[in-house]
Design a protein around this motif. Structure first.
Motif, PDB file in Angstrom:
ATOM      1  N   LEU A   1       0.826  -1.211   0.000  1.00 55.89           N
ATOM      2  CA  LEU A   1       0.000   0.000   0.000  1.00 55.89           C
ATOM      3  C   LEU A   1       0.860   1.260   0.000  1.00 55.89           C
ATOM      4  CD1 LEU A   1      -2.753  -1.015   2.597  1.00 55.89           C
ATOM      5  CD2 LEU A   1      -3.073  -0.685   0.133  1.00 55.89           C
ATOM      6  N   ALA A   2       1.916   1.244   0.828  1.00 49.15           N
ATOM      7  CA  ALA A   2       2.768   2.429   0.954  1.00 49.15           C
ATOM      8  C   ALA A   2       3.510   2.730  -0.346  1.00 49.15           C
ATOM      9  CB  ALA A   2       3.766   2.232   2.094  1.00 49.15           C
ATOM     10  N   ILE A   3       4.109   1.714  -0.960  1.00 50.72           N
ATOM     11  CA  ILE A   3       4.852   1.930  -2.209  1.00 50.72           C
ATOM     12  C   ILE A   3       3.913   2.360  -3.330  1.00 50.72           C
ATOM     13  CG2 ILE A   3       6.288   0.840  -3.962  1.00 50.72           C
ATOM     14  CD1 ILE A   3       7.659   1.380  -1.271  1.00 50.72           C
ATOM     15  N   SER A   4       2.715   1.784  -3.369  1.00 50.66           N
ATOM     16  CA  SER A   4       1.725   2.193  -4.376  1.00 50.66           C
ATOM     17  C   SER A   4       1.334   3.653  -4.168  1.00 50.66           C
ATOM     18  CB  SER A   4       0.481   1.299  -4.288  1.00 50.66           C
ATOM     19  OG  SER A   4       0.808  -0.056  -4.515  1.00 50.66           O
ATOM     20  N   GLY A   5       1.131   4.016  -2.906  1.00 51.20           N
ATOM     21  CA  GLY A   5       0.779   5.400  -2.595  1.00 51.20           C
ATOM     22  C   GLY A   5       1.882   6.368  -2.962  1.00 51.20           C
ATOM     23  N   LEU A   6       3.145   5.980  -2.679  1.00 56.31           N
ATOM     24  CA  LEU A   6       4.283   6.833  -3.024  1.00 56.31           C
ATOM     25  C   LEU A   6       4.384   7.032  -4.530  1.00 56.31           C
ATOM     26  CD1 LEU A   6       7.137   5.582  -0.663  1.00 56.31           C
ATOM     27  CD2 LEU A   6       6.115   7.857  -0.699  1.00 56.31           C
ATOM     28  N   ALA A   7       4.129   5.963  -5.290  1.00 54.05           N
ATOM     29  CA  ALA A   7       4.202   6.052  -6.745  1.00 54.05           C
ATOM     30  C   ALA A   7       3.183   7.053  -7.285  1.00 54.05           C
ATOM     31  CB  ALA A   7       3.974   4.674  -7.362  1.00 54.05           C
TER      32      ALA A   7
ATOM     33  N   VAL B   1       5.338   9.053 -10.360  1.00 50.50           N
ATOM     34  CA  VAL B   1       5.983   7.935 -11.049  1.00 50.50           C
ATOM     35  C   VAL B   1       4.947   7.088 -11.783  1.00 50.50           C
ATOM     36  CG1 VAL B   1       7.240   5.774 -10.709  1.00 50.50           C
ATOM     37  CG2 VAL B   1       7.966   7.838  -9.515  1.00 50.50           C
ATOM     38  N   ALA B   2       3.791   6.881 -11.143  1.00 47.50           N
ATOM     39  CA  ALA B   2       2.744   6.054 -11.752  1.00 47.50           C
ATOM     40  C   ALA B   2       2.248   6.647 -13.068  1.00 47.50           C
ATOM     41  CB  ALA B   2       1.575   5.888 -10.773  1.00 47.50           C
ATOM     42  N   ALA B   3       2.308   7.973 -13.186  1.00 44.08           N
ATOM     43  CA  ALA B   3       1.839   8.636 -14.404  1.00 44.08           C
ATOM     44  C   ALA B   3       2.982   8.938 -15.370  1.00 44.08           C
ATOM     45  CB  ALA B   3       1.128   9.937 -14.031  1.00 44.08           C
ATOM     46  N   GLY B   4       4.186   8.475 -15.052  1.00 39.98           N
ATOM     47  CA  GLY B   4       5.336   8.709 -15.911  1.00 39.98           C
ATOM     48  C   GLY B   4       5.860  10.132 -15.871  1.00 39.98           C
ATOM     49  N   GLU B   5       5.556  10.866 -14.795  1.00 38.73           N
ATOM     50  CA  GLU B   5       5.956  12.267 -14.692  1.00 38.73           C
ATOM     51  C   GLU B   5       7.285  12.410 -13.960  1.00 38.73           C
ATOM     52  OE1 GLU B   5       2.712  13.895 -12.551  1.00 38.73           O
ATOM     53  OE2 GLU B   5       1.264  13.573 -14.156  1.00 38.73           O
ATOM     54  N   VAL B   6       8.333  11.738 -14.460  1.00 39.52           N
ATOM     55  CA  VAL B   6       9.638  11.792 -13.803  1.00 39.52           C
ATOM     56  C   VAL B   6      10.744  12.030 -14.824  1.00 39.52           C
ATOM     57  CG1 VAL B   6       8.956  10.273 -11.914  1.00 39.52           C
ATOM     58  CG2 VAL B   6       9.934   9.298 -13.980  1.00 39.52           C
ATOM     59  N   THR B   7      11.833  12.580 -14.351  1.00 38.20           N
ATOM     60  CA  THR B   7      13.027  12.775 -15.167  1.00 38.20           C
ATOM     61  C   THR B   7      14.142  11.933 -14.563  1.00 38.20           C
ATOM     62  OG1 THR B   7      12.368  15.039 -15.694  1.00 38.20           O
ATOM     63  CG2 THR B   7      14.674  14.444 -16.063  1.00 38.20           C
ATOM     64  N   LEU B   8      14.709  11.027 -15.361  1.00 38.37           N
ATOM     65  CA  LEU B   8      15.714  10.115 -14.851  1.00 38.37           C
ATOM     66  C   LEU B   8      17.121  10.666 -15.076  1.00 38.37           C
ATOM     67  CD1 LEU B   8      14.284   6.665 -16.007  1.00 38.37           C
ATOM     68  CD2 LEU B   8      14.014   7.803 -13.798  1.00 38.37           C
ATOM     69  N   ASP B   9      17.969  10.508 -14.100  1.00 42.06           N
ATOM     70  CA  ASP B   9      19.366  10.911 -14.175  1.00 42.06           C
ATOM     71  C   ASP B   9      20.153   9.873 -13.389  1.00 42.06           C
ATOM     72  OD1 ASP B   9      21.399  13.506 -14.467  1.00 42.06           O
ATOM     73  OD2 ASP B   9      21.739  12.352 -12.643  1.00 42.06           O
ATOM     74  N   ALA B  10      21.093   9.216 -14.062  1.00 43.87           N
ATOM     75  CA  ALA B  10      21.802   8.087 -13.447  1.00 43.87           C
ATOM     76  C   ALA B  10      22.512   8.491 -12.160  1.00 43.87           C
ATOM     77  CB  ALA B  10      22.808   7.509 -14.446  1.00 43.87           C
ATOM     78  N   LEU B  11      23.199   9.619 -12.160  1.00 45.03           N
ATOM     79  CA  LEU B  11      23.919  10.058 -10.971  1.00 45.03           C
ATOM     80  C   LEU B  11      22.941  10.449  -9.869  1.00 45.03           C
ATOM     81  CD1 LEU B  11      26.735  10.448  -9.872  1.00 45.03           C
ATOM     82  CD2 LEU B  11      26.699  12.816 -10.732  1.00 45.03           C
TER      83      LEU B  11
ATOM     84  N   GLN C   1      -2.403  12.611  -6.140  1.00 43.05           N
ATOM     85  CA  GLN C   1      -1.733  12.767  -4.856  1.00 43.05           C
ATOM     86  C   GLN C   1      -2.689  12.475  -3.708  1.00 43.05           C
ATOM     87  OE1 GLN C   1      -0.347  16.806  -5.361  1.00 43.05           O
ATOM     88  NE2 GLN C   1       1.745  16.131  -5.794  1.00 43.05           N
ATOM     89  N   GLY C   2      -3.940  12.862  -3.880  1.00 40.19           N
ATOM     90  CA  GLY C   2      -4.938  12.583  -2.845  1.00 40.19           C
ATOM     91  C   GLY C   2      -5.170  11.090  -2.679  1.00 40.19           C
ATOM     92  N   ILE C   3      -5.292  10.374  -3.809  1.00 35.10           N
ATOM     93  CA  ILE C   3      -5.482   8.924  -3.749  1.00 35.10           C
ATOM     94  C   ILE C   3      -4.247   8.247  -3.169  1.00 35.10           C
ATOM     95  CG2 ILE C   3      -5.812   6.831  -5.125  1.00 35.10           C
ATOM     96  CD1 ILE C   3      -7.418   8.538  -7.110  1.00 35.10           C
ATOM     97  N   GLY C   4      -3.070   8.693  -3.610  1.00 30.72           N
ATOM     98  CA  GLY C   4      -1.829   8.129  -3.086  1.00 30.72           C
ATOM     99  C   GLY C   4      -1.694   8.341  -1.595  1.00 30.72           C
ATOM    100  N   SER C   5      -2.082   9.524  -1.132  1.00 30.22           N
ATOM    101  CA  SER C   5      -2.034   9.825   0.301  1.00 30.22           C
ATOM    102  C   SER C   5      -2.951   8.894   1.083  1.00 30.22           C
ATOM    103  CB  SER C   5      -2.428  11.290   0.547  1.00 30.22           C
ATOM    104  OG  SER C   5      -1.503  12.177  -0.056  1.00 30.22           O
ATOM    105  N   CYS C   6      -4.125   8.619   0.513  1.00 29.84           N
ATOM    106  CA  CYS C   6      -5.067   7.704   1.182  1.00 29.84           C
ATOM    107  C   CYS C   6      -4.479   6.299   1.287  1.00 29.84           C
ATOM    108  CB  CYS C   6      -6.392   7.666   0.421  1.00 29.84           C
ATOM    109  SG  CYS C   6      -7.360   9.192   0.540  1.00 29.84           S
ATOM    110  N   LEU C   7      -3.770   5.859   0.247  1.00 28.52           N
ATOM    111  CA  LEU C   7      -3.138   4.539   0.279  1.00 28.52           C
ATOM    112  C   LEU C   7      -2.049   4.485   1.355  1.00 28.52           C
ATOM    113  CD1 LEU C   7      -2.774   3.744  -3.542  1.00 28.52           C
ATOM    114  CD2 LEU C   7      -4.343   2.679  -1.913  1.00 28.52           C
TER     115      LEU C   7
END
Length: 302
Positions: free
Chosen positions: A135-141, A146-156, A275-281
Protein backbone atom coordinates in the motif's frame (compact mmCIF):
# COMPACT_ATOMS: atom_id res chain seq x y z
CA UNK A 1 -1.06 -10.15 32.53
CA UNK A 2 0.44 -6.87 33.64
CA UNK A 3 3.55 -7.56 31.60
CA UNK A 4 1.47 -8.23 28.47
CA UNK A 5 -0.67 -5.12 29.07
CA UNK A 6 2.44 -3.06 29.69
CA UNK A 7 4.02 -4.27 26.46
CA UNK A 8 0.84 -3.52 24.51
CA UNK A 9 0.69 -0.07 26.08
CA UNK A 10 4.29 0.58 25.12
CA UNK A 11 3.51 -0.47 21.55
CA UNK A 12 0.56 1.94 21.37
CA UNK A 13 2.83 4.74 22.57
CA UNK A 14 5.43 3.65 20.00
CA UNK A 15 2.95 3.85 17.12
CA UNK A 16 1.80 7.26 18.30
CA UNK A 17 5.38 8.52 18.53
CA UNK A 18 6.22 7.19 15.06
CA UNK A 19 3.26 9.06 13.57
CA UNK A 20 4.10 12.23 15.53
CA UNK A 21 7.71 12.27 14.29
CA UNK A 22 6.45 11.88 10.71
CA UNK A 23 4.17 14.90 11.18
CA UNK A 24 7.06 16.94 12.59
CA UNK A 25 9.53 15.88 9.89
CA UNK A 26 6.97 16.83 7.24
CA UNK A 27 7.38 20.49 8.23
CA UNK A 28 11.04 20.53 7.07
CA UNK A 29 10.12 21.24 3.46
CA UNK A 30 7.77 24.05 4.51
CA UNK A 31 10.42 25.71 6.66
CA UNK A 32 12.93 25.20 3.86
CA UNK A 33 10.78 27.06 1.35
CA UNK A 34 10.14 29.88 3.82
CA UNK A 35 13.88 30.20 4.47
CA UNK A 36 14.68 30.15 0.73
CA UNK A 37 12.16 32.96 0.24
CA UNK A 38 14.30 35.18 2.49
CA UNK A 39 17.26 34.86 0.13
CA UNK A 40 19.26 32.10 1.81
CA UNK A 41 20.41 29.13 -0.27
CA UNK A 42 20.16 25.43 0.54
CA UNK A 43 23.67 25.19 1.98
CA UNK A 44 23.06 28.11 4.33
CA UNK A 45 19.72 26.59 5.36
CA UNK A 46 21.45 23.31 6.32
CA UNK A 47 24.00 25.18 8.45
CA UNK A 48 21.26 27.30 10.05
CA UNK A 49 19.21 24.20 10.83
CA UNK A 50 21.98 22.35 12.65
CA UNK A 51 23.34 25.49 14.33
CA UNK A 52 20.06 26.19 16.07
CA UNK A 53 19.51 22.50 16.80
CA UNK A 54 22.85 22.42 18.61
CA UNK A 55 22.28 25.70 20.47
CA UNK A 56 18.67 25.07 21.53
CA UNK A 57 19.23 21.50 22.66
CA UNK A 58 22.51 22.46 24.30
CA UNK A 59 20.84 25.20 26.36
CA UNK A 60 18.05 22.82 27.39
CA UNK A 61 20.52 20.13 28.47
CA UNK A 62 22.60 22.70 30.33
CA UNK A 63 19.52 23.67 32.36
CA UNK A 64 18.22 20.08 32.68
CA UNK A 65 21.63 18.68 33.73
CA UNK A 66 20.53 15.04 33.68
CA UNK A 67 22.17 13.66 30.55
CA UNK A 68 25.68 13.77 29.17
CA UNK A 69 26.31 16.23 26.35
CA UNK A 70 28.78 14.08 24.45
CA UNK A 71 28.23 10.42 23.77
CA UNK A 72 31.03 7.98 24.54
CA UNK A 73 29.52 5.25 22.40
CA UNK A 74 31.32 4.75 19.05
CA UNK A 75 28.05 3.45 17.59
CA UNK A 76 26.40 6.84 18.16
CA UNK A 77 29.07 8.56 16.08
CA UNK A 78 28.54 5.93 13.42
CA UNK A 79 24.84 6.84 13.53
CA UNK A 80 25.82 10.49 13.10
CA UNK A 81 27.90 9.63 10.04
CA UNK A 82 25.02 7.78 8.35
CA UNK A 83 22.51 10.46 9.37
CA UNK A 84 24.62 13.21 7.81
CA UNK A 85 25.45 11.22 4.68
CA UNK A 86 21.72 10.64 4.20
CA UNK A 87 20.94 14.36 4.67
CA UNK A 88 23.63 15.57 2.26
CA UNK A 89 22.94 13.03 -0.47
CA UNK A 90 19.21 13.74 -0.22
CA UNK A 91 20.10 17.35 -1.04
CA UNK A 92 22.26 16.20 -3.99
CA UNK A 93 19.42 13.97 -5.24
CA UNK A 94 16.88 16.80 -5.25
CA UNK A 95 19.28 18.84 -7.40
CA UNK A 96 19.29 16.15 -10.14
CA UNK A 97 15.87 14.49 -9.90
CA UNK A 98 12.31 15.62 -9.42
CA UNK A 99 11.04 15.85 -5.87
CA UNK A 100 8.68 12.98 -6.66
CA UNK A 101 11.39 10.61 -7.85
CA UNK A 102 13.57 11.59 -4.89
CA UNK A 103 10.69 10.75 -2.55
CA UNK A 104 10.17 7.31 -4.07
CA UNK A 105 13.87 6.38 -3.89
CA UNK A 106 14.40 7.72 -0.37
CA UNK A 107 11.27 6.18 1.11
CA UNK A 108 12.35 2.75 -0.02
CA UNK A 109 14.45 2.79 3.17
CA UNK A 110 11.79 0.94 5.24
CA UNK A 111 12.19 -2.01 2.85
CA UNK A 112 15.97 -1.91 3.38
CA UNK A 113 15.41 -1.80 7.15
CA UNK A 114 12.97 -4.71 6.98
CA UNK A 115 15.31 -6.91 4.94
CA UNK A 116 18.29 -6.07 7.15
CA UNK A 117 16.24 -6.76 10.28
CA UNK A 118 15.56 -10.28 9.03
CA UNK A 119 19.28 -11.01 9.38
CA UNK A 120 20.36 -8.64 12.18
CA UNK A 121 17.43 -8.98 14.59
CA UNK A 122 15.82 -12.18 13.23
CA UNK A 123 12.53 -10.31 12.78
CA UNK A 124 9.72 -11.90 10.82
CA UNK A 125 7.72 -10.09 8.16
CA UNK A 126 4.07 -10.49 9.10
CA UNK A 127 1.26 -10.48 6.55
CA UNK A 128 0.16 -7.06 7.80
CA UNK A 129 3.66 -5.65 7.27
CA UNK A 130 3.83 -6.96 3.70
CA UNK A 131 0.35 -5.55 2.93
CA UNK A 132 1.39 -2.23 4.43
CA UNK A 133 4.53 -2.16 2.24
CA UNK A 134 2.48 -2.76 -0.91
CA UNK A 135 0.00 0.00 0.00
CA UNK A 136 2.77 2.43 0.95
CA UNK A 137 4.85 1.93 -2.21
CA UNK A 138 1.73 2.19 -4.38
CA UNK A 139 0.78 5.40 -2.60
CA UNK A 140 4.28 6.83 -3.02
CA UNK A 141 4.20 6.05 -6.74
CA UNK A 142 0.96 8.01 -7.14
CA UNK A 143 2.00 10.91 -4.92
CA UNK A 144 5.34 11.33 -6.71
CA UNK A 145 4.01 11.10 -10.26
CA UNK A 146 5.98 7.93 -11.05
CA UNK A 147 2.74 6.05 -11.75
CA UNK A 148 1.84 8.64 -14.40
CA UNK A 149 5.34 8.71 -15.91
CA UNK A 150 5.96 12.27 -14.69
CA UNK A 151 9.64 11.79 -13.80
CA UNK A 152 13.03 12.77 -15.17
CA UNK A 153 15.71 10.12 -14.85
CA UNK A 154 19.37 10.91 -14.17
CA UNK A 155 21.80 8.09 -13.45
CA UNK A 156 23.92 10.06 -10.97
CA UNK A 157 20.80 11.42 -9.28
CA UNK A 158 19.45 7.90 -8.83
CA UNK A 159 22.80 6.81 -7.38
CA UNK A 160 22.73 9.73 -4.93
CA UNK A 161 19.17 8.79 -3.95
CA UNK A 162 20.15 5.18 -3.29
CA UNK A 163 23.06 6.34 -1.10
CA UNK A 164 20.70 8.58 0.88
CA UNK A 165 18.16 5.76 1.25
CA UNK A 166 20.67 3.13 2.37
CA UNK A 167 22.42 5.55 4.75
CA UNK A 168 19.15 6.42 6.50
CA UNK A 169 18.28 2.72 6.74
CA UNK A 170 21.68 2.07 8.35
CA UNK A 171 21.04 4.96 10.76
CA UNK A 172 17.69 3.43 11.71
CA UNK A 173 19.16 -0.05 12.23
CA UNK A 174 21.94 1.34 14.43
CA UNK A 175 19.35 3.10 16.61
CA UNK A 176 17.51 -0.18 17.10
CA UNK A 177 20.73 -2.03 17.87
CA UNK A 178 22.26 0.47 20.32
CA UNK A 179 19.43 2.87 21.24
CA UNK A 180 18.89 1.47 24.73
CA UNK A 181 22.48 2.06 25.83
CA UNK A 182 22.42 5.84 25.45
CA UNK A 183 20.06 8.69 26.37
CA UNK A 184 17.98 9.94 23.40
CA UNK A 185 18.90 13.51 24.37
CA UNK A 186 22.61 12.69 24.27
CA UNK A 187 22.22 10.97 20.90
CA UNK A 188 20.19 13.86 19.45
CA UNK A 189 22.70 16.45 20.65
CA UNK A 190 25.57 14.37 19.25
CA UNK A 191 23.84 14.12 15.87
CA UNK A 192 23.23 17.89 15.90
CA UNK A 193 26.71 19.12 16.73
CA UNK A 194 28.49 16.64 14.49
CA UNK A 195 26.16 17.59 11.60
CA UNK A 196 26.84 21.27 12.30
CA UNK A 197 30.59 20.70 12.26
CA UNK A 198 30.40 18.70 9.04
CA UNK A 199 28.18 21.36 7.42
CA UNK A 200 30.58 24.16 8.33
CA UNK A 201 33.40 22.20 6.69
CA UNK A 202 31.51 21.03 3.59
CA UNK A 203 29.72 24.36 3.03
CA UNK A 204 32.46 26.70 4.30
CA UNK A 205 32.07 29.17 1.37
CA UNK A 206 28.44 29.76 2.45
CA UNK A 207 29.32 30.80 6.02
CA UNK A 208 29.92 34.54 5.36
CA UNK A 209 26.33 34.90 4.13
CA UNK A 210 25.07 33.93 7.59
CA UNK A 211 26.76 36.81 9.40
CA UNK A 212 23.99 39.31 8.61
CA UNK A 213 20.75 37.48 9.36
CA UNK A 214 17.61 39.40 10.32
CA UNK A 215 15.21 38.51 13.13
CA UNK A 216 12.78 36.71 10.80
CA UNK A 217 15.51 34.45 9.40
CA UNK A 218 16.74 33.67 12.89
CA UNK A 219 13.21 32.80 13.99
CA UNK A 220 12.70 30.48 11.01
CA UNK A 221 16.03 28.79 11.73
CA UNK A 222 15.10 28.23 15.37
CA UNK A 223 11.64 26.85 14.51
CA UNK A 224 13.08 24.57 11.81
CA UNK A 225 15.65 23.25 14.28
CA UNK A 226 13.06 22.62 16.99
CA UNK A 227 10.15 21.16 15.03
CA UNK A 228 11.96 19.56 12.07
CA UNK A 229 15.17 18.37 13.73
CA UNK A 230 15.37 18.10 17.53
CA UNK A 231 11.88 16.80 18.31
CA UNK A 232 11.54 14.31 15.40
CA UNK A 233 15.01 12.83 15.96
CA UNK A 234 14.33 12.39 19.68
CA UNK A 235 10.85 10.95 19.08
CA UNK A 236 12.05 8.62 16.30
CA UNK A 237 14.60 7.10 18.67
CA UNK A 238 11.91 6.55 21.31
CA UNK A 239 9.55 4.99 18.75
CA UNK A 240 12.19 2.53 17.56
CA UNK A 241 12.80 1.45 21.15
CA UNK A 242 9.13 0.50 21.49
CA UNK A 243 8.12 -0.97 18.13
CA UNK A 244 11.39 -1.59 16.28
CA UNK A 245 12.99 -0.09 13.20
CA UNK A 246 10.85 -1.80 10.55
CA UNK A 247 7.50 -0.52 11.78
CA UNK A 248 8.84 2.90 12.80
CA UNK A 249 10.42 3.47 9.39
CA UNK A 250 7.31 2.25 7.55
CA UNK A 251 5.11 4.64 9.53
CA UNK A 252 7.63 7.35 8.66
CA UNK A 253 6.39 7.18 5.05
CA UNK A 254 3.29 9.04 6.29
CA UNK A 255 5.53 12.12 6.23
CA UNK A 256 4.74 12.35 2.50
CA UNK A 257 0.96 12.99 2.72
CA UNK A 258 1.48 15.20 5.77
CA UNK A 259 3.92 17.31 3.73
CA UNK A 260 1.39 17.63 0.90
CA UNK A 261 -1.42 18.61 3.25
CA UNK A 262 0.67 21.18 5.15
CA UNK A 263 2.00 22.65 1.88
CA UNK A 264 -1.60 22.90 0.64
CA UNK A 265 -2.80 24.62 3.82
CA UNK A 266 0.22 26.87 4.51
CA UNK A 267 1.72 27.59 1.09
CA UNK A 268 -1.36 27.16 -1.08
CA UNK A 269 0.27 24.47 -3.24
CA UNK A 270 -1.92 22.36 -5.52
CA UNK A 271 -3.05 18.92 -4.35
CA UNK A 272 -3.92 16.73 -7.34
CA UNK A 273 -6.38 13.85 -7.42
CA UNK A 274 -3.54 11.36 -7.86
CA UNK A 275 -1.73 12.77 -4.86
CA UNK A 276 -4.94 12.58 -2.84
CA UNK A 277 -5.48 8.92 -3.75
CA UNK A 278 -1.83 8.13 -3.09
CA UNK A 279 -2.03 9.83 0.30
CA UNK A 280 -5.07 7.70 1.18
CA UNK A 281 -3.14 4.54 0.28
CA UNK A 282 -0.24 5.60 2.50
CA UNK A 283 -2.59 6.37 5.37
CA UNK A 284 -4.18 2.94 4.82
CA UNK A 285 -0.73 1.33 5.06
CA UNK A 286 -0.13 3.07 8.38
CA UNK A 287 -3.52 1.88 9.62
CA UNK A 288 -2.67 -1.72 8.67
CA UNK A 289 0.74 -1.70 10.34
CA UNK A 290 -0.55 -0.11 13.56
CA UNK A 291 -4.02 -1.59 14.03
CA UNK A 292 -3.43 -5.22 12.96
CA UNK A 293 -0.86 -6.04 15.68
CA UNK A 294 -3.02 -4.42 18.36
CA UNK A 295 -6.08 -6.40 17.27
CA UNK A 296 -4.01 -9.61 17.29
CA UNK A 297 -2.96 -8.91 20.89
CA UNK A 298 -6.57 -8.34 21.92
CA UNK A 299 -7.61 -11.69 20.40
CA UNK A 300 -5.03 -13.62 22.43
CA UNK A 301 -6.32 -15.21 25.64
CA UNK A 302 -5.26 -13.42 28.79
Amino acid sequence: MQGRDGKAGSAVVGYGLAILQAVLYSTLGIFGKLVYATGLNAQQSVILRFFFATVLLGVFMLIWRRQAFVSRQPSVYLQAVFFYISSIFYFFTVERLTAGMTTVIFYAYPAVVAVASLFVFKERLSVSTVVAFVLAISGLAMVSGVAAGEVTLDALGILFGIVSCVAFAAYTILIQKTGRSESPLTVTFTLSWTSLLASCIVFAPSLPGLLDLDAYQLMLGALMALFATILPIFIYIEAIKRIGGTKSSLIGISETPFSLIIAFLVLGETLTLGQGIGSCLIVASIAVITIAPLLAKDEKPR
